[in-house]
Scaffold this active site. Structure first.
Site, short mmCIF file in Angstrom:
data_model
loop_
_atom_site.label_atom_id
_atom_site.label_comp_id
_atom_site.label_asym_id
_atom_site.label_seq_id
_atom_site.Cartn_x
_atom_site.Cartn_y
_atom_site.Cartn_z
N GLY A 1 1.29 -2.22 4.12
CA GLY A 1 1.86 -0.89 4.00
C GLY A 1 3.11 -0.77 4.83
N GLY B 1 -2.54 -4.49 8.99
CA GLY B 1 -1.80 -5.25 9.99
C GLY B 1 -1.17 -6.53 9.47
CG MET C 1 -11.46 -3.45 5.19
SD MET C 1 -9.96 -2.92 4.31
CE MET C 1 -9.05 -2.04 5.61
CG HIS D 1 -3.82 -1.68 -1.69
ND1 HIS D 1 -4.94 -2.44 -2.02
CD2 HIS D 1 -4.17 -0.94 -0.62
CE1 HIS D 1 -5.92 -2.17 -1.17
NE2 HIS D 1 -5.49 -1.26 -0.31
CG ASP E 1 -5.08 2.11 1.07
OD1 ASP E 1 -6.02 1.31 0.92
OD2 ASP E 1 -3.96 1.78 1.51
CG MET F 1 -8.31 6.65 2.91
SD MET F 1 -7.43 6.58 4.48
CE MET F 1 -6.59 4.98 4.30
CG MET G 1 -11.29 2.72 2.37
SD MET G 1 -9.71 2.65 3.24
CE MET G 1 -8.60 2.89 1.85
CG ASP H 1 -5.95 -3.14 3.15
OD1 ASP H 1 -4.87 -2.86 3.70
OD2 ASP H 1 -6.60 -2.33 2.47
CB SER I 1 -0.89 0.02 1.24
OG SER I 1 -1.40 1.34 1.40
CG HIS J 1 -9.21 -0.15 -0.36
ND1 HIS J 1 -8.57 -0.43 0.84
CD2 HIS J 1 -10.54 -0.22 -0.09
CE1 HIS J 1 -9.46 -0.65 1.78
NE2 HIS J 1 -10.67 -0.52 1.25
N GLY K 1 -8.81 3.40 7.38
CA GLY K 1 -8.54 4.80 7.64
C GLY K 1 -7.07 5.13 7.84
CG PHE K 2 -5.64 6.16 10.45
CD1 PHE K 2 -5.17 7.43 10.12
CD2 PHE K 2 -6.90 6.03 11.01
CE1 PHE K 2 -5.95 8.55 10.37
CE2 PHE K 2 -7.69 7.15 11.26
CZ PHE K 2 -7.21 8.41 10.93
N GLY K 3 -2.80 3.49 8.17
CA GLY K 3 -1.82 2.42 8.17
C GLY K 3 -1.30 2.19 9.58
N GLY K 4 -0.59 1.10 9.74
CA GLY K 4 0.11 0.86 11.01
C GLY K 4 -0.76 0.42 12.17
C1 DX5 Z 1 -6.20 1.04 5.77
C2 DX5 Z 1 -5.72 0.81 4.35
C3 DX5 Z 1 -4.58 -0.12 4.27
C4 DX5 Z 1 -3.34 0.34 5.00
C5 DX5 Z 1 -2.59 -0.87 5.45
O1 DX5 Z 1 -7.38 1.75 5.74
O2 DX5 Z 1 -6.78 0.28 3.56
O3 DX5 Z 1 -4.27 -0.44 2.92
O4 DX5 Z 1 -2.50 1.14 4.24
O5 DX5 Z 1 -1.52 -0.45 6.22
P1 DX5 Z 1 -0.75 -1.44 7.18
O6 DX5 Z 1 -0.23 -2.57 6.36
O7 DX5 Z 1 0.33 -0.58 7.74
O8 DX5 Z 1 -1.73 -1.91 8.22
ZN ZN Z 2 -6.40 -0.57 1.49
#
Ligand code: DX5
Ligand code: ZN
Length: 251
Positions: free
Chosen positions: A218, A198, A160, A56, A58, A60, A91, A196, A31, A89, A165-168
């Site tokens: 990501g 974690g 999901m 990928h 994202d 948003m 969102m 997608d 991502s 993707h 909404g967020f990475g990490g």
């Molecule tokens: C979250 C995104 C993911 C995100 C994954 O809303 O859809 O694609 O970037 O990030 P990681 O791999 O860090 O959880």
């Molecule tokens: Zn995604």
């Protein structure tokens, strides 16, 4: 080379879109939410050179999810740098008014959320009508009941494994059972299961064993690397892929 049911879809209407052949081998889709935002072109080329199968993206909107990222012009700017598969993707809600714009931007796959509006059936039809593969995404709190009547309209279901909404964020383990049940529902249909959120070498075996074949990651891909030093991207991709393969062997 084209194979399987996906070949019959009315795809690839736009110049630059790549053929997406169906198979269930493990695919790693980094991502770019975790990339250097000042350097997308180089980051995309670096992850592909380091072994990414798909890219990928994202999208948003600050409404469906509490974060804002890219619109169609940005996705269009990414397109020339992607030589694998551009997996977009969405969102966003509403989603229907923007499908054609994301298709024209060069998306290969457009994934919409089941929760994004009252007419997901129409949304999926519109994605295919725009010439793209159609993905259906489910938030962690959404069950599989509503997927049954949509299976003929989808090329991929995205489970999901974090709240979008967020990475990490931390992987939500209860979603592994959802992947397993979805895999049974899909049977022989040529439908990918994507996960997608974690995804790391620790969680990849769990989802692969349950039946996921497209693993988005990501932070676990981009950590430790940069466009000047892309080797860690390759090591991270290999670590996730190897862990997923080992999960498959123990299935
Ligand atoms: C979250 C995104 C993911 C995100 C994954 O809303 O859809 O694609 O970037 O990030 P990681 O791999 O860090 O959880
Ligand atoms: Zn995604």
């Amino acid at each position: 080379m084209w194979q399987g049911a996906w070949y019959h879809a009315p795809c690839f209407l736009f110049e630059g879109r790549v053929a997406v052949a169906f198979d269930r081998s493990i695919k790693i889709a980094p991502s770019i939410l975790s990339a250097d935002f000042a350097n997308f072109g180089q980051e995309i080329r670096a992850i592909e050179a380091q072994g990414a199968d798909w890219v990928h993206v994202d999208v948003m909107d600050g409404h469906f999810v509490p974060n804002i990222t890219f619109g169609p012009p940005a996705v269009k700017a990414f397109r020339p740098h992607v030589s694998t598969v551009m997996d977009v993707h969405l969102m966003i809600a509403p989603v229907d008014p923007y499908i054609d714009a994301f298709a024209e931007a060069g998306s290969d796959i457009i994934t919409a959320h089941l929760e994004a509006g009252p007419h997901i059936h129409r949304t999926l039809q519109a994605i295919r009508a725009a010439g793209c593969k159609a993905g259906l995404s489910l938030n962690p709190g959404t069950g599989l009941e509503d997927v049954a009547y949509l299976l003929d309209l989808v090329d991929m279901v995205l489970v999901m494994t974090v709240n979008p909404g967020f990475g990490g964020q931390k992987f939500i383990a209860s979603q592994v059972d959802k992947v397993r049940r979805l895999r049974q529902m899909i049977g022989d249909r040529p439908i990918h299961i994507q996960v997608d959120g974690g995804i790391t070498p620790e969680t990849a075996p769990l989802v692969a064993k349950a039946g996921a074949d497209v693993l988005v990651a990501g932070s676990a891909v981009f950590k430790g690397g940069s466009v000047e030093n892309p080797a860690p991207y390759g090591e991270n991709i290999r670590a996730i892929r190897d862990a997923a393969q080992s999960g498959l062997q123990s299935a």
